[in-house]
Design a protein around this motif. Structure first.
Motif, PDB file in Angstrom:
ATOM      1  N   LEU A 238       0.985  -1.462   0.209  1.00 39.50           N
ATOM      2  CA  LEU A 238      -0.155  -0.072  -0.066  1.00 39.50           C
ATOM      3  C   LEU A 238       0.654   1.201  -0.101  1.00 39.50           C
ATOM      4  CD1 LEU A 238      -2.722  -1.270   2.261  1.00 39.50           C
ATOM      5  CD2 LEU A 238      -3.265  -0.396  -0.052  1.00 39.50           C
ATOM      6  N   ARG A 239       2.008   1.110   0.689  1.00 38.22           N
ATOM      7  CA  ARG A 239       3.156   2.312   0.564  1.00 38.22           C
ATOM      8  C   ARG A 239       3.432   2.648  -0.735  1.00 38.22           C
ATOM      9  NH1 ARG A 239       5.042   0.570   5.907  1.00 38.22           N
ATOM     10  NH2 ARG A 239       4.217   1.807   7.405  1.00 38.22           N
ATOM     11  N   LYS A 240       3.567   1.420  -1.507  1.00 35.59           N
ATOM     12  CA  LYS A 240       4.036   1.752  -2.886  1.00 35.59           C
ATOM     13  C   LYS A 240       2.993   2.266  -3.905  1.00 35.59           C
ATOM     14  CE  LYS A 240       7.440  -1.967  -3.633  1.00 35.59           C
ATOM     15  NZ  LYS A 240       7.045  -3.439  -3.275  1.00 35.59           N
ATOM     16  N   GLU A 241       1.710   2.354  -3.414  1.00 38.61           N
ATOM     17  CA  GLU A 241       0.605   2.652  -3.997  1.00 38.61           C
ATOM     18  C   GLU A 241       0.422   4.337  -3.653  1.00 38.61           C
ATOM     19  OE1 GLU A 241      -2.353   1.633  -6.031  1.00 38.61           O
ATOM     20  OE2 GLU A 241      -1.007  -0.080  -6.578  1.00 38.61           O
ATOM     21  N   GLY A 242       0.985   4.726  -2.720  1.00 35.16           N
ATOM     22  CA  GLY A 242       1.270   6.206  -2.280  1.00 35.16           C
ATOM     23  C   GLY A 242       0.345   6.157  -1.043  1.00 35.16           C
ATOM     24  N   TRP A 243      -0.029   5.229  -0.320  1.00 32.83           N
ATOM     25  CA  TRP A 243      -0.738   5.778   1.097  1.00 32.83           C
ATOM     26  C   TRP A 243       0.208   5.739   2.311  1.00 32.83           C
ATOM     27  CZ3 TRP A 243      -6.264   5.497   1.795  1.00 32.83           C
ATOM     28  CH2 TRP A 243      -6.853   4.928   0.366  1.00 32.83           C
ATOM     29  N   ALA A 244      -0.094   6.766   2.972  1.00 32.40           N
ATOM     30  CA  ALA A 244       0.729   6.893   4.661  1.00 32.40           C
ATOM     31  C   ALA A 244       0.124   5.675   5.386  1.00 32.40           C
ATOM     32  CB  ALA A 244       0.357   8.090   4.833  1.00 32.40           C
ATOM     33  N   VAL A 245       0.797   4.790   5.775  1.00 34.80           N
ATOM     34  CA  VAL A 245       0.356   3.511   6.394  1.00 34.80           C
ATOM     35  C   VAL A 245       0.742   3.545   7.657  1.00 34.80           C
ATOM     36  CG1 VAL A 245      -0.036   1.135   6.271  1.00 34.80           C
ATOM     37  CG2 VAL A 245       0.105   2.464   4.137  1.00 34.80           C
TER      38      VAL A 245
END
Ligand code: ATP
Ligand code: MG
Length: 458
Positions: free
Chosen positions: A26-33
């Motif tokens: 998800l971080r790769k997709e741009g989310w702050a996780v």
């Protein structure tokens, strides 16, 4: 996807490998996780960051996903929560959906599958948000300072109010009884720079001629018998604000001269005093009939007309803007149903057709009264023809209603006679209410109130 759902996402999962894999993807997709390994830590993180989206496992030590979901929904019902289920927990996943989870995904799943799920959930959320925004825009567009309407004519009135509100221009509002003249006058005041100052309304038609001057200009102690105290008039009371001269066409000619002088000099004198007092008021006037006709008939001074009429706002009768009827009817229905703690969903098709066909001589006021009455009568989920007054229903009505109509027929007979007498007097005097009142042997105020009550058109 990030643009769809906002930025911050919380993963609550007790299996370390799955937690890390999801977070990386998800971080790769741009989310702050943010990540947590159980519901207790998840709750703490959520309270801190209020994530847009939460992905949570169901079975975890300390606190499970269902309890976490309930806590999140209690403080932030709009948060999107997706449940991760393992074999054997499908029942609880169903319960979670009932508690407001947006979706669930069963283990094992690939990261590609997770992304598809998230994308779907996010587009649903986006649609819902767009829908809410559209609804809000619609409501705003179709109402302005309590005035409701989507017809071109009303939209133009909104525009004019906005334009004149900023200035001190004198505004003349014209329209049949019940078209919303008073509503427009107050909308102008409350959208003007004078909004924090007084808004004073004077009903020129219901003031007895002998009291007009003292009401408007006030008096000093001892100015006339009975003047035991000094009293300020409406002009002074409206100081810094707006004075609304309702039914200005009904002012006697002798007073029109005095009013004109006050408007020119911006000064008044209280009765019994000759000390001029400066008054700063913005004038809004209203009239049922076009004042040009009154001028032609010698009943209104042309010079006063030009003073009070820098801008004219025409309110068309309701029958000329039938597209506003359903909108108004629904707004009034919501208002009265809420007032009575009732739930009524709308109107039968038959009722809407009757509304469309009715000429509405009493305009929006009549519609409002019809709806208020219908809410009292209505027993079902929607307003039906039986809930409407006879004037709209014609002959068609249920036997019980017809029977109950016999009981009130005495009162109705009296009212009918009253209506006919008033109509005859108005016809005989060419619509001049002062003369009609004299003919009928009642005060102008009484006639005024009866005309309003019975919604008699001039
Ligand atoms: N466009 C509108 N939207 C919502 N309510 C309206 C609208 N027009 C009128 N009303 C309502 O209808 C009723 C009559 O309006 P208002 O008193 O402003 O009419 P009026 O033109 O001053 O009538 P009259 O000449 O009889 O004094 C009020 O309850 C008002 O709130
Ligand atoms: Mg009015």
């Amino acid at each position: 996807m990030t643009t769809l759902c906002g930025h911050r996402l919380l993963i609550v999962e007790d299996e370390p490998l799955l937690r890390i894999t999801m977070a990386d993807a998800l971080r790769k997709e741009g989310w702050a996780v943010d990540v947590a390994e159980d519901g207790v830590k998840g709750t703490a993180l959520f309270e801190q960051h209020m994530h847009d989206l939460v992905l949570t496992d169901l079975v975890m030590p300390r606190m499970g996903g269902l309890d976490l979901l309930k806590r999140i929904k209690a403080v932030a019902p709009d948060t999107t929560v997706i449940i991760i289920t393992a074999h054997g927990t499908v029942d609880r996943a169903v319960e979670a959906m009932r508690e407001g989870a947006a979706d669930f995904i069963a283990k094992p799943f690939s990261m590609a599958q997770l992304m598809v799920r998230l994308r779907n959930v996010c587009s649903v959320r986006l649609l819902r948000e767009q829908n809410v925004r559209l609804q809000e825009q619609l409501e705003q567009r179709y109402s302005f300072s309590n005035i409701i309407g989507k017809s071109k004519a009303i939209q133009e009135v909104f525009e004019l109010i906005r334009l004149v509100a900023d200035s001190d221009a004198s505004v003349l509002v014209l329209g049949e009884s019940g078209t919303g003249k008073e509503l427009v006058a107050s909308a102008i005041h409350f959208n003007s720079p004078r909004r924090a100052k007084p808004y004073v309304r004077v009903s020129c038609a219901s003031l007895p001629e002998s009291l007009i001057e003292s009401e408007l200009f006030g008096y000093e102690k001892g100015a006339f018998t009975g003047a035991s105290e000094r009293r300020i008039g409406r002009f002074e009371a409206a100081s810094g604000g707006t004075l609304f001269l309702d039914e200005i066409g009904e002012l006697p000619l002798t007073f029109q001269v005095k009013l004109l002088r006050v408007l020119q000099e911006r000064q008044i004198e209280r009765l019994g005093s000759n000390r001029p007092i400066d008054v700063d008021v913005r004038i809004i006037s209203a009239s049922l009939r076009p004042l040009e006709e009154e001028i032609a008939a010698g009943r209104f001074r042309e010079d006063l007309y030009f003073r009070v009429n820098t801008v004219t706002i025409h309110l068309p009768p309701l029958r000329e803007r039938t597209e506003d009827i359903p909108l108004l009817a629904n707004a009034f229905l919501n208002e009265f149903a809420e007032e009575r703690g009732r739930r009524i969903d709308g109107f039968s098709d038959e009722v809407l057709a009757m509304f469309d066909a009715h000429p509405w001589p009493g305009n929006v006021r009549e519609l409002r009264n019809v709806i208020e009455r219908a809410v009292l009568f209505c027993r079902g989920p929607v307003v039906t023809a039986d809930d409407l007054p006879g004037s709209l229903r014609g002959a068609a009505s249920s036997p019980q209603r017809q029977a109950s109509r016999l009981v009130v027929s005495m009162q109705e007979a009296v009212e009918q006679a009253e209506i006919e007498a008033i109509q005859a007097a108005l016809a005989a005097t060419g619509g001049r209410r002062a003369e009609a009142a004299e003919l009928l042997g009642v005060s102008r105020k009484t006639l005024w109130e009866k005309i309003k009550h019975h919604q008699i058109a001039d």
